[in-house]
Design a protein around this motif. Structure first.
Motif: not given
Length: 191
Positions: A60-61, A65, A68, A127-128, A130
């Motif tokens: 995610t980093s 957005p 992702l 990831a979804q 967080k």
């Protein structure tokens, strides 16, 4: 709480008929000592899913957005398709008996879970949402929900599971998550 509940439900459903559940049946039949097997499954799952969750958090980093969202949406759709493919168990996954019941279970389970559907699902869920701790706790609980009965009840429940139905439900959940993610539902819900 949503990350925990969704992670638990998806992994519990995805794990039915999975190679690690088959490994649970084999280890239970081979050793007939359920509690060291259950403990080995728990420890292996915590380590494996913590690693997967860390990768999901790291991913995610690296992405915007928008990127992702597309990667996750397509990943969930791919998981929906992949979960419908039956697993094949490799007998070498259970041939580590020189390490005792706990050690054999720990190593066999950790290795069998590497690159498995539930590990990949953990990456995507972390990831979804967080929410590393909630996802890892949920996916670990899901693994235990599916595997502890396999260890404790063995053959008595193996023939009563309708694996195709359970996998169909899990695939539908992944598909809904994928479509919702692609449509931007996560942005509107705050994750």
């Amino acid at each position: 709480m949503e990350a925990f509940l969704v992670s638990t439900g998806i992994v519990a459903l995805a794990e039915f008929g999975d190679k690690t559940q088959l490994l649970s049946f084999i280890l239970a039949a081979k050793f007939r000592k359920p509690w060291p097997i259950v403990l080995g499954i728990l420890v292996a799952t915590i380590f494996n899913h913590a690693f997967a969750g860390a990768i999901g958090a790291w991913v995610t980093s690296l992405m915007s957005p928008e990127t992702l969202r597309w990667v996750l949406g397509l990943s969930f759709l791919a998981m929906a398709a992949w979960i419908l493919v039956p697993d094949k168990f490799d007998e070498k996954d259970a041939k580590l008996a020189h390490m005792g019941v706990f050690g054999t279970t720990l190593v066999a389970f950790f290795l069998a879970e590497m690159g498995d559907k539930t590990q990949i699902a953990t990456v995507a869920l972390a990831a979804q949402y967080k929410a590393f701790v909630a996802v890892v706790a949920g996916t670990t609980l899901g693994m235990m929900i599916a595997n502890v009965p396999a260890v404790l009840l063995g053959d008595r429940i193996a023939h009563k599971l309708h694996v195709k139905l359970v996998h169909g439900i899990a695939a539908a959940i992944f598909a809904v998550l994928g479509i919702a993610t692609l449509l931007g539902a996560g942005e509107r819900l705050g994750f």
